[in-house]
Design an enzyme around this catalytic site. Structure first.
Site, mmCIF file in Angstrom:
data_model
loop_
_atom_site.group_PDB
_atom_site.id
_atom_site.type_symbol
_atom_site.label_atom_id
_atom_site.label_comp_id
_atom_site.label_asym_id
_atom_site.label_seq_id
_atom_site.Cartn_x
_atom_site.Cartn_y
_atom_site.Cartn_z
ATOM 1 N N ASP A 272 0.829 -1.208 0.000
ATOM 2 C CA ASP A 272 0.000 0.000 0.000
ATOM 3 C C ASP A 272 0.863 1.257 0.000
ATOM 4 O O ASP A 272 2.083 1.205 0.162
ATOM 5 C CB ASP A 272 -0.974 -0.006 1.198
ATOM 6 C CG ASP A 272 -0.298 -0.353 2.524
ATOM 7 O OD1 ASP A 272 0.945 -0.337 2.585
ATOM 8 O OD2 ASP A 272 -1.009 -0.623 3.494
ATOM 9 N N ASN B 32 -8.129 -1.923 13.897
ATOM 10 C CA ASN B 32 -9.514 -2.255 13.541
ATOM 11 C C ASN B 32 -9.582 -3.505 12.661
ATOM 12 O O ASN B 32 -10.615 -3.804 12.084
ATOM 13 C CB ASN B 32 -10.190 -1.065 12.844
ATOM 14 C CG ASN B 32 -9.485 -0.680 11.550
ATOM 15 O OD1 ASN B 32 -8.533 -1.348 11.132
ATOM 16 N ND2 ASN B 32 -9.927 0.381 10.912
ATOM 17 N N HIS C 107 -7.738 -4.032 9.922
ATOM 18 C CA HIS C 107 -7.419 -3.860 8.507
ATOM 19 C C HIS C 107 -6.118 -4.569 8.146
ATOM 20 O O HIS C 107 -5.218 -4.724 8.972
ATOM 21 C CB HIS C 107 -7.422 -2.379 8.083
ATOM 22 C CG HIS C 107 -6.274 -1.544 8.542
ATOM 23 N ND1 HIS C 107 -6.442 -0.331 9.171
ATOM 24 C CD2 HIS C 107 -4.934 -1.713 8.456
ATOM 25 C CE1 HIS C 107 -5.262 0.191 9.429
ATOM 26 N NE2 HIS C 107 -4.331 -0.624 9.005
ATOM 27 N N GLU D 167 -10.039 -1.559 4.775
ATOM 28 C CA GLU D 167 -10.708 -1.142 6.001
ATOM 29 C C GLU D 167 -11.970 -1.972 6.229
ATOM 30 O O GLU D 167 -12.533 -2.526 5.278
ATOM 31 C CB GLU D 167 -11.104 0.336 5.882
ATOM 32 C CG GLU D 167 -9.911 1.291 5.756
ATOM 33 C CD GLU D 167 -9.255 1.590 7.093
ATOM 34 O OE1 GLU D 167 -9.311 0.748 8.011
ATOM 35 O OE2 GLU D 167 -8.671 2.671 7.221
#
Ligand code: GLP
Length: 249
Positions: A67, A136, A138, A143
Site C-alpha cells: 500500500d 480495527n 485492517h 478497512e
C-alpha cells in the site's frame, strides 16, 4: 494456519525473518510483498543483518508493496516509499527495477491501480506476503466495511486508521485521507502469507480475526480461508488465542 509465539518483539522479528529468508534462499527469484507500519521494522533489521553477513541475497527477488498513501510524493519522509527505501531497500540488493510501490502522486488513481495490478499479474503474483494488522483489523489498507474490493484500489481511510497513523505526521490534518492498497483478492492470491503482530493492544483484534466469524467488518478474518498462513506474534499479542495442546512453536 501455523501460529508461532515468541517471547517478545525481538523474538517475533527473528521468527518472521527466518520464514522470509527461507523463502528467498529456497526460491531466489521470489516475488515478495513487503508491508509497512512499526511491526515489520525489526524484521527488516534482521534481514539486513543477514544480508550484510553474506547469508541472504535479494539480487533475483522482486517486490510489490502492499500500500501507499495517496497524494504524497515518494521523497516525502511520511510516504511508504521513503519508509521502504530507508528501512530496507537501500541496505539490501533488490534491483531497483524490480521494486514496485504504488505511486502516491499519480494523477489518475484508477489508472495507477490498473498499472499496478497488471505488473503484478505479469510477475505471476506474490510468493510470500508480509502483513501487519491494524487496530480495527485492517490488512494493507482494506478497512472494515460491508464488502471487499478485490484488486488494487483507492480507499478512503477510516477515522480509526487516521487517528492511529497520525502519530507519524506532525499533525492529524497532515495525515492523508486516502491510500492505494492491494485488494483482498490480490492478498489472498499470495501463495503464502506471514502476518506479524506485536503488543497487548492487538490481542483483542487478533482473537477476533482468527477465532471470530469471517466478515468484511474484520478484514483480517478472511485470512482464515487461506491455506498457507503463518501468524507470528509475541506473547502479549497472542494472549487471547485459545491455548494449543502442546504450546505454540
Ligand atoms: C498501516 C499499514 C498496515 C499495517 C498497519 C499496522 O495502517 N497500512 O499495512 O499493518 O499500519 O501498523 P503497526 O504495525 O504500526 O501497528
Amino acid at each position: 494456519m501455523r501460529v508461532y509465539c515468541a517471547k517478545d518483539y525481538d523474538g517475533l522479528c527473528r521468527k518472521a525473518a527466518n520464514i522470509l529468508s527461507a523463502q528467498v534462499i529456497l526460491k531466489p527469484n521470489s516475488v515478495l510483498g513487503p508491508a509497512t507500519g512499526s511491526t515489520p521494522l525489526g524484521i527488516y533489521r534482521q534481514l539486513i543483518d543477514w544480508h550484510r553477513k553474506g547469508d541472504l541475497d535479494f539480487s533475483c527477488a522482486t517486490t510489490f508493496n502492499l500500500d501507499e498513501y495517496r497524494g504524497i510524493a515518494p521523497e516525502n519522509p511520511q510516504s511508504y516509499h521513503y519508509y521502504m527505501v530507508h528501512n530496507f531497500f537501500r541496505h539490501v540488493n533488490v534491483p531497483a527495477s524490480r521494486i514496485h510501490i504504488p505511486n502516491g502522486t499519480a494523477e489518475d488513481g484508477a489508472a495507477e491501480c490498473a498499472r499496478y495490478e497488471s505488473l503484478l499479474a505479469e510477475c505471476g503474483g506474490i510468493d510470500m506476503q508480509l502483513l501487519g494488522i491494524g487496530r480495527n483489523g485492517h490488512i494493507g489498507f482494506n478497512e472494515p466495511s460491508s464488502q471487499f474490493e478485490s484488486s488494487t484500489f483507492v480507499v478512503d481511510l477510516s477515522e480509526s486508521t487516521i487517528k492511529a497513523n497520525a502519530r507519524f505526521f506532525s499533525s492529524e490534518s497532515e495525515m492523508p485521507r486516502q491510500a492505494y492498497t492491494m485488494g483482498m483478492r490480490s492478498i489472498m492470491q499470495a501463495k503464502r502469507i506471514v502476518l506479524a503482530v506485536s503488543g497487548g493492544d492487538k490481542a483483542n483484534i487478533v482473537r477476533e480475526a482468527f477465532c471470530g466469524p469471517i466478515t468484511a467488518a474484520v478484514p483480517a478474518s478472511v485470512l482464515q480461508l487461506h491455506n498457507n498462513v503463518d501468524l507470528v506474534g509475541d506473547e502479549d499479542a497472542l494472549a487471547l488465542l485459545p491455548p494449543e495442546k502442546d504450546g505454540y512453536s
